[in-house]
Structures are given as structure tokens and as C-alpha cells.
Design a protein around this motif. Structure first.
Motif, PDB file in Angstrom:
ATOM      1  N   ARG A 160       0.827  -1.219   0.000  1.00  0.00           N
ATOM      2  CA  ARG A 160       0.000   0.000   0.000  1.00  0.00           C
ATOM      3  C   ARG A 160       0.859   1.267   0.000  1.00  0.00           C
ATOM      4  NH1 ARG A 160      -2.488  -3.548   3.753  1.00  0.00           N
ATOM      5  NH2 ARG A 160      -4.279  -4.575   2.813  1.00  0.00           N
ATOM      6  N   LEU A 161       2.035   1.171  -0.598  1.00  0.00           N
ATOM      7  CA  LEU A 161       2.954   2.302  -0.651  1.00  0.00           C
ATOM      8  C   LEU A 161       2.373   3.452  -1.458  1.00  0.00           C
ATOM      9  CD1 LEU A 161       5.890   3.423  -0.147  1.00  0.00           C
ATOM     10  CD2 LEU A 161       6.441   2.475  -2.401  1.00  0.00           C
ATOM     11  N   LEU A 162       2.554   4.675  -0.958  1.00  0.00           N
ATOM     12  CA  LEU A 162       2.211   5.872  -1.724  1.00  0.00           C
ATOM     13  C   LEU A 162       3.475   6.664  -2.058  1.00  0.00           C
ATOM     14  CD1 LEU A 162       0.292   7.756  -3.080  1.00  0.00           C
ATOM     15  CD2 LEU A 162      -0.286   8.761  -0.850  1.00  0.00           C
ATOM     16  N   LEU A 163       4.244   7.073  -1.032  1.00  0.00           N
ATOM     17  CA  LEU A 163       5.468   7.831  -1.260  1.00  0.00           C
ATOM     18  C   LEU A 163       6.632   7.186  -0.518  1.00  0.00           C
ATOM     19  CD1 LEU A 163       4.173  11.503  -0.857  1.00  0.00           C
ATOM     20  CD2 LEU A 163       4.578  10.253  -2.979  1.00  0.00           C
ATOM     21  N   GLY A 164       7.765   7.068  -1.188  1.00  0.00           N
ATOM     22  CA  GLY A 164       8.960   6.506  -0.568  1.00  0.00           C
ATOM     23  C   GLY A 164       9.542   5.402  -1.432  1.00  0.00           C
ATOM     24  N   VAL A 165      10.628   4.843  -0.938  1.00  0.00           N
ATOM     25  CA  VAL A 165      11.163   4.957   0.400  1.00  0.00           C
ATOM     26  C   VAL A 165      12.260   6.007   0.412  1.00  0.00           C
ATOM     27  CG1 VAL A 165      12.488   3.732   2.183  1.00  0.00           C
ATOM     28  CG2 VAL A 165      10.645   2.570   0.952  1.00  0.00           C
ATOM     29  N   GLY A 166      12.232   6.908   1.426  1.00  0.00           N
ATOM     30  CA  GLY A 166      13.318   7.824   1.646  1.00  0.00           C
ATOM     31  C   GLY A 166      14.263   7.282   2.700  1.00  0.00           C
ATOM     32  N   SER A 167      15.547   7.609   2.571  1.00  0.00           N
ATOM     33  CA  SER A 167      16.546   7.065   3.488  1.00  0.00           C
ATOM     34  C   SER A 167      17.504   8.166   3.912  1.00  0.00           C
ATOM     35  CB  SER A 167      17.323   5.933   2.807  1.00  0.00           C
ATOM     36  OG  SER A 167      18.337   5.430   3.637  1.00  0.00           O
ATOM     37  N   ILE A 168      17.688   8.323   5.234  1.00  0.00           N
ATOM     38  CA  ILE A 168      18.689   9.234   5.774  1.00  0.00           C
ATOM     39  C   ILE A 168      19.675   8.406   6.595  1.00  0.00           C
ATOM     40  CG2 ILE A 168      19.150  11.210   7.266  1.00  0.00           C
ATOM     41  CD1 ILE A 168      16.385  12.259   6.622  1.00  0.00           C
ATOM     42  N   THR A 169      20.941   8.486   6.237  1.00  0.00           N
ATOM     43  CA  THR A 169      21.988   7.757   6.937  1.00  0.00           C
ATOM     44  C   THR A 169      22.823   8.742   7.756  1.00  0.00           C
ATOM     45  OG1 THR A 169      22.105   6.102   5.176  1.00  0.00           O
ATOM     46  CG2 THR A 169      23.975   6.240   6.686  1.00  0.00           C
ATOM     47  N   VAL A 170      22.951   8.459   9.036  1.00  0.00           N
ATOM     48  CA  VAL A 170      23.743   9.298   9.938  1.00  0.00           C
ATOM     49  C   VAL A 170      25.030   8.542  10.249  1.00  0.00           C
ATOM     50  CG1 VAL A 170      23.760  10.567  12.107  1.00  0.00           C
ATOM     51  CG2 VAL A 170      21.588  10.174  10.921  1.00  0.00           C
ATOM     52  N   LYS A 171      26.174   9.134   9.889  1.00  0.00           N
ATOM     53  CA  LYS A 171      27.449   8.431  10.017  1.00  0.00           C
ATOM     54  C   LYS A 171      28.378   9.140  10.987  1.00  0.00           C
ATOM     55  CE  LYS A 171      27.477   6.320   5.426  1.00  0.00           C
ATOM     56  NZ  LYS A 171      28.292   5.998   4.228  1.00  0.00           N
ATOM     57  N   VAL A 172      29.266   8.334  11.583  1.00  0.00           N
ATOM     58  CA  VAL A 172      30.336   8.871  12.413  1.00  0.00           C
ATOM     59  C   VAL A 172      31.606   8.094  12.087  1.00  0.00           C
ATOM     60  CG1 VAL A 172      29.941   7.321  14.362  1.00  0.00           C
ATOM     61  CG2 VAL A 172      30.958   9.564  14.764  1.00  0.00           C
ATOM     62  N   GLY A 173      32.739   8.767  12.136  1.00  0.00           N
ATOM     63  CA  GLY A 173      34.008   8.102  11.831  1.00  0.00           C
ATOM     64  C   GLY A 173      34.035   7.591  10.410  1.00  0.00           C
ATOM     65  N   THR A 174      34.431   6.322  10.242  1.00  0.00           N
ATOM     66  CA  THR A 174      34.481   5.719   8.902  1.00  0.00           C
ATOM     67  C   THR A 174      33.098   5.399   8.367  1.00  0.00           C
ATOM     68  OG1 THR A 174      34.619   3.460   9.776  1.00  0.00           O
ATOM     69  CG2 THR A 174      36.704   4.662   9.475  1.00  0.00           C
ATOM     70  N   GLY A 175      32.102   5.352   9.235  1.00  0.00           N
ATOM     71  CA  GLY A 175      30.769   4.974   8.814  1.00  0.00           C
ATOM     72  C   GLY A 175      30.600   3.489   8.579  1.00  0.00           C
ATOM     73  N   VAL A 176      31.625   2.705   8.864  1.00  0.00           N
ATOM     74  CA  VAL A 176      31.586   1.247   8.655  1.00  0.00           C
ATOM     75  C   VAL A 176      31.112   0.574   9.936  1.00  0.00           C
ATOM     76  CG1 VAL A 176      32.911  -0.812   8.092  1.00  0.00           C
ATOM     77  CG2 VAL A 176      33.411   1.367   6.945  1.00  0.00           C
ATOM     78  N   ASN A 177      30.055  -0.229   9.834  1.00  0.00           N
ATOM     79  CA  ASN A 177      29.506  -0.915  10.995  1.00  0.00           C
ATOM     80  C   ASN A 177      30.326  -2.143  11.370  1.00  0.00           C
ATOM     81  OD1 ASN A 177      27.222   0.795  11.292  1.00  0.00           O
ATOM     82  ND2 ASN A 177      26.170  -0.314   9.672  1.00  0.00           N
ATOM     83  N   PRO A 178      30.287  -2.537  12.634  1.00  0.00           N
ATOM     84  CA  PRO A 178      30.891  -3.822  13.015  1.00  0.00           C
ATOM     85  C   PRO A 178      30.085  -4.969  12.418  1.00  0.00           C
ATOM     86  CG  PRO A 178      29.632  -2.891  14.832  1.00  0.00           C
ATOM     87  CD  PRO A 178      29.673  -1.839  13.776  1.00  0.00           C
ATOM     88  N   ALA A 179      30.602  -6.182  12.507  1.00  0.00           N
ATOM     89  CA  ALA A 179      29.874  -7.353  12.008  1.00  0.00           C
ATOM     90  C   ALA A 179      28.503  -7.426  12.668  1.00  0.00           C
ATOM     91  CB  ALA A 179      30.661  -8.624  12.295  1.00  0.00           C
ATOM     92  N   SER A 180      27.490  -7.684  11.874  1.00  0.00           N
ATOM     93  CA  SER A 180      26.113  -7.687  12.365  1.00  0.00           C
ATOM     94  C   SER A 180      25.849  -8.903  13.251  1.00  0.00           C
ATOM     95  CB  SER A 180      25.136  -7.693  11.196  1.00  0.00           C
ATOM     96  OG  SER A 180      25.274  -6.523  10.420  1.00  0.00           O
TER      97      SER A 180
END
Length: 362
Positions: A160-180
Motif C-alpha cells: 500500500r505504498l504511496l510515497l517513498g522509500v526515503g533514506s537518511i543515513t547518519v554516520k560517524v568516523g568511517t561509517g563502517v559498521n561492526p559485524a552484524s
């Protein structure tokens, strides 16, 4: 400033004091113009029904670890009306979780955790708010935003999507995450179903909780699988079993009141329930305990079976959920039988879902 992360059940608990839907004084929060924050440098998502040259689906923000940063979302329709706003937050490679922006805290919240949209804001949403910057030295938090014409799905924005998907990424440092890390749920007790749906028979990987059918139609689409103990008919020889929600009635052999949508429910003709796919595993309980990161489950292969029968204590089950995430179930305890005080106790480990990519999904 306190952490902004809210679980779905924190949202649901707020429903005792916040009404579910209806027209109200919403425009002071989700205004038809910017609510006073933001400037030209503010990371902004801008999406228009039908598409526009100035649409922005992806934005990025940075900041000092443990602080906040400002962002803005603008959704505009030209024909249809927005009825719900869905927002998820995914922290440091974790699974996207339902999220209510604190600046929208006085908005009515639907039972599934989405934000109710009414009045003039059905045509235009424009709000500025603060987002957390990760506290770790390196990593990112991803926020996804989309609006729908009715009841949607936090794990499938196309519904039932109308608008999107929008994505905002907030990063710090290298922006690389640890292993999930895997998501883990312990000592989940599911009871044999009753005809009126008054017992905890179903489990949702989104909420991490067992659910009753009488919890209501808003929750039905959140569930992933349920428990039954074969009594007679098609399930007579199944004993302790797990089955996808979509196939529950047919596999169990007895319709449970409330599992199928009623004619008076919102968009009932388009209701869809989740599938999960199960198979026996060669892993032992020790192997189950050793699983800690998402890649430990990459070798699981999706089966075609939407139920698994004749379970015993100590069994390890492989599964793939409706959204492609892979996991394991360890059977810890079974109280055999189909009475309402009979049950199964399970532990679960499952891969975190991936944040949605900001883009038009129409």
C-alpha cells in the motif's frame, strides 16, 4: 539528550493515552509547511507523488559521536491521500525497527506502530527533527521513511505504498559498521491454539513477542509462524508442529476465529499474511549456541515447506522468513497435547534485516 530508540511495544504502550487515528489537531506537528527548523544545509528527503525533478530519496548526515543532527522530510501528493507514515531505524548494522520520532510524539499512533495522518497533512508532510549520531567511534544509523494509503508493513514498504522509500543515513568516523550480530529470542512459549484465539499461539520476529489472535487485525500481518499440536483431520499425525501464519488454518485443519480478515476491516480484500519456510537441521544445540553473527547463518537454504511436524525436544530447525532473513529454532521443551495449557518452548536466532534502500518503489 536521552536515546531516541523506541521499541514497537513502547509505541503500543503509549496507545493507552494516545488515540488510534481520527481527525485532530495534527497540523501543528506535521505541518503543510516547514515547522520552523532546518536550512539549506539540512539533510533533506523530498518525494512527490508521480515524481519530480527535485525529488531526493537519499540523504546523509554526519556529526560527533553521541550527539544529534538535524534532518528534514517533505512528502507531497498530487492525487491520492497519505494515511500512514512508516519510519524505521537501523543502528550499527542491526535490524530496522519501528520508530516514532519524538518531535511527532503527540501524533495519533496506529496499533501497528505507524503514525496516523489526517487533515491537510494527508497531502503534504513537512517536518524537521533531530536524529541520533552513533555513540561508537565508527558506524551508521539508517532511518527509512514512507507513507501509505492504508495498513502497511514495517518489513515490506511496497504494501500500500504511496510515497517513498526515503533514506537518511547518519554516520560517524568511517561509517563502517561492526559485524552484524544475530537477533536472539529466548524461552518463547507458544500454546496450542483455541477456537477463539485467546492464547499466545503466534510469534513475530518484528516484535520479538508471542501474540494472541484476539490482539486484533492490526497485528495479524506482523506474525511469522504459529504453533499447533495435531488433533484430528489433516493434522492428526503432526504432533508438535510449527507453521506459517498464511497456511495456519489449512494446515492445522481447524479455522481459528479472527485469523482471516473480516469484511469490515480496512482493505480486507488485499490482506496478506506472512510465510516462513522450515527444514530439519544437522546442527546440534551446541551449534545453535555458537551462532553469534549474521554470516553464521548464510548457508541456510530456503525450503518449500511452510510447516514442520513431529518436533521433539532438542531439535534444531532451519527457517527463512517472508522477507528472506535466515534463522534457527531450538526446541527446548514440549508439553504434548492440544489443550490450551499445552505448549512448546523455543529459542530463536535470526539474521537482522537490511535497511531499505532509498528509492522510488512504484
Amino acid at each position: 539528550m536521552k536515546r531516541l530508540k523506541l521499541s514497537l511495544f513502547a509505541v503500543l504502550g503509549a496507545l493507552a493515552i494516545v488515540s488510534c487515528g481520527g481527525d485532530g489537531d495534527s497540523d501543528d506537528v506535521l505541518g503543510t509547511g516547514n515547522n520552523g527548523g532546518g536550512d539549506a544545509s539540512t539533510p533533506t528527503i523530498r518525494i512527490t507523488e508521480g515524481g519530480s525533478d527535485d525529488d531526493i530519496f537519499v540523504a546523509e548526515a554526519t556529526g560527533s559521536a553521541g550527539t544529534t543532527t538535524e534532518a528534514r522530510v517533505i512528502f507531497t501528493t498530487t492525487d491520492k491521500k497519505q494515511r500512514r507514515l512508516y519510519v524505521t531505524r537501523s543502528e550499527l548494522g542491526g535490524t530496522p525497527e519501528p520508530f516514532v520520532i519524538p518531535e511527532l510524539g503527540n501524533r495519533a499512533t496506529k496499533a501497528d506502530g505507524s503514525i496516523d495522518i489526517d487533515g491537510d497533512t494527508r497531502s503534504t508532510l513537512d517536518f524537521t527533527f533531530n536524529l541520533d549520531v552513533p555513540t561508537d567511534a565508527n558506524g551508521e544509523i539508517v532511518y527509512n521513511f514512507w507513507s501509505t494509503t492504508g495498513k502497511g508493513d514495517f518489513r515490506d514498504a511496497s504494501k500500500r505504498l504511496l510515497l517513498g522509500v526515503g533514506s537518511i543515513t547518519v554516520k560517524v568516523g568511517t561509517g563502517v559498521n561492526p559485524a552484524s550480530a544475530v537477533r536472539s529470542f529466548s524461552d518463547i512459549k507458544l500454546f496450542a491454539p483455541d477456537s477463539e484465539g485467546k492464547f499466545d499461539t503466534f510469534f513475530s520476529l518484528l516484535t520479538g513477542q508471542a501474540h494472541k489472535i484476539i490482539d486484533g487485525p492490526e497485528f495479524r500481518a506482523l506474525w511469522d509462524f504459529g504453533y499447533y499440536y495435531g488433533a484430528s483431520g489433516v493434522s492428526a499425525n503432526h504432533n508438535a508442529s510449527l507453521v506459517s501464519v498464511q497456511d495456519f488454518d489449512a494446515t492445522f485443519g481447524f479455522p481459528v476465529e479472527g485469523l482471516e480478515p473480516g469484511d469490515d476491516e480496512e482493505d480486507a480484500e488485499n490482506e496478506t499474511l506472512n510465510q516462513a519456510y522450515f527444514s530439519e537441521s544437522n546442527r546440534t544445540s551446541a551449534d545453535f549456541d555458537a551462532v553469534s553473527i549474521s554470516s553464521d547463518l548464510d548457508d541456510i537454504i530456503k525450503s518449500t515447506a511452510t510447516n514442520i511436524i513431529n518436533l521433539s525436544e532438542g531439535d534444531v530447525i532451519e527457517f527463512v522468513d517472508n522477507y528472506g532473513d535466515k534463522g534457527l529454532i531450538l526446541v527446548k521443551e514440549i508439553k504434548p497435547g492440544f489443550d490450551n495449557d499445552d505448549f512448546i518452548v523455543i529459542d530463536i536466532k535470526v539474521q537482522p534485516a537490511q535497511p531499505m534502500e532509498g528509492k522510488s518503489m512504484m
